[in-house]
Design a protein around this motif. Structure first.
Motif, PDB file in Angstrom:
ATOM      1  N   PHE A  28       0.647  -1.104  -0.071  1.00 21.65           N
ATOM      2  CA  PHE A  28      -0.070  -0.520   0.211  1.00 21.65           C
ATOM      3  C   PHE A  28       0.890   1.536   0.018  1.00 21.65           C
ATOM      4  N   SER A  29       2.207   0.927   0.640  1.00 18.68           N
ATOM      5  CA  SER A  29       2.984   2.538   0.263  1.00 18.68           C
ATOM      6  C   SER A  29       3.702   2.670  -0.106  1.00 18.68           C
ATOM      7  N   TYR A  33      -0.788   5.398  -1.771  1.00 13.56           N
ATOM      8  CA  TYR A  33      -1.178   5.450  -0.585  1.00 13.56           C
ATOM      9  C   TYR A  33      -0.173   6.086   0.612  1.00 13.56           C
ATOM     10  N   LYS A  34      -1.193   7.675   1.169  1.00 14.77           N
ATOM     11  CA  LYS A  34      -0.080   7.514   2.234  1.00 14.77           C
ATOM     12  C   LYS A  34      -1.228   7.924   3.440  1.00 14.77           C
ATOM     13  N   PHE A  35      -0.711   7.307   4.392  1.00  8.70           N
ATOM     14  CA  PHE A  35      -1.928   7.531   5.825  1.00  8.70           C
ATOM     15  C   PHE A  35      -1.548   8.317   6.660  1.00  8.70           C
ATOM     16  N   ASN A  41      -9.110   9.307   3.807  1.00  8.87           N
ATOM     17  CA  ASN A  41      -9.842   9.073   3.560  1.00  8.87           C
ATOM     18  C   ASN A  41     -10.626   7.898   3.639  1.00  8.87           C
ATOM     19  N   ILE A  42     -11.764   8.159   3.782  1.00  8.78           N
ATOM     20  CA  ILE A  42     -12.980   6.896   4.356  1.00  8.78           C
ATOM     21  C   ILE A  42     -13.403   6.294   3.879  1.00  8.78           C
ATOM     22  N   GLU A  43     -13.151   6.230   2.461  1.00  9.24           N
ATOM     23  CA  GLU A  43     -13.343   5.310   1.268  1.00  9.24           C
ATOM     24  C   GLU A  43     -12.069   4.179   0.549  1.00  9.24           C
ATOM     25  N   ASP A  44     -11.102   5.203   0.889  1.00  5.36           N
ATOM     26  CA  ASP A  44     -10.258   4.233   0.552  1.00  5.36           C
ATOM     27  C   ASP A  44      -9.934   3.680   1.957  1.00  5.36           C
ATOM     28  N   SER A  50     -10.582  -3.166   5.151  1.00  2.27           N
ATOM     29  CA  SER A  50     -10.951  -4.708   4.489  1.00  2.27           C
ATOM     30  C   SER A  50     -10.288  -6.272   3.341  1.00  2.27           C
ATOM     31  N   ILE A  51      -9.890  -5.332   3.085  1.00  2.00           N
ATOM     32  CA  ILE A  51      -8.619  -6.351   2.450  1.00  2.00           C
ATOM     33  C   ILE A  51      -7.979  -7.615   3.576  1.00  2.00           C
TER      34      ILE A  51
END
Length: 131
Positions: A28-29, A33-35, A41-44, A50-51
Motif C-alpha cells: 500500500f505504501s 497510499y499515504k496514511f 480518506n474513509i472510502e480508501d 476490508s482487504i
C-alpha cells in the motif's frame, strides 16, 4: 507427533499472517497510499481495512483453531498423567490405611497365657492297680 505437527502449523500460520500484514502495508505504501492522521480518506481506508481483515482473519483463524487443538491434546496428556498419579496415590493410601488398621488391631489385642505348674509327682499319671 500430533502435537509437534499442530504446534508447527500454528506457528507457521501465525508467521504467515504477520508476513502478509507487512507485505500488504509495504504494497500500500508503494501504491501511493499515504496514511496521515490529519487527512483520512474513509472510502480508501475502509477498502484497505476490508482487504487486510479478509486475508488476515482467515489466516489467524487457522492459527486459533490449531492452537485450540493443541490445547486439547495437551490437556488430554495432562489428564492421563494426573489419572495415573491419582491411581498410584490411591494404592499408597490404601496400603498405609491397611497398615494402620493392622497396627491398631495388634496394639489392642491382649494375650493371656494360662500356665499350670507341674510337680514331678503329678507330671506323669500313674495307674492305680487294684489287687
Amino acid at each position: 507427533m500430533k502435537i509437534k505437527i499442530i504446534n508447527y502449523f500454528a506457528i507457521s500460520s501465525f508467521l504467515i499472517g504477520v508476513i502478509l500484514l507487512i507485505v500488504l502495508i509495504f504494497q500500500f505504501s508503494l501504491s501511493g497510499y499515504k496514511f496521515s492522521i490529519n487527512e483520512i480518506n474513509i472510502e480508501d481506508s475502509s477498502k484497505i481495512v476490508s482487504i487486510i481483515q479478509g486475508l488476515l482473519s482467515t489466516i489467524w483463524l487457522i492459527t486459533t483453531i490449531s492452537l485450540l487443538f493443541l490445547t486439547f491434546f495437551l490437556q488430554k496428556e495432562e489428564l492421563q498423567k494426573t489419572t495415573t498419579s491419582f491411581k498410584i496415590q490411591n494404592e499408597d493410601t490404601h496400603f498405609f490405611n491397611l497398615l494402620n488398621a493392622f497396627l491398631s488391631i495388634r496394639n489392642n489385642v491382649e494375650f493371656s497365657f494360662y500356665v499350670e505348674e507341674f510337680n514331678s509327682e503329678n507330671a506323669f499319671p500313674t495307674l492305680n492297680e487294684k489287687t
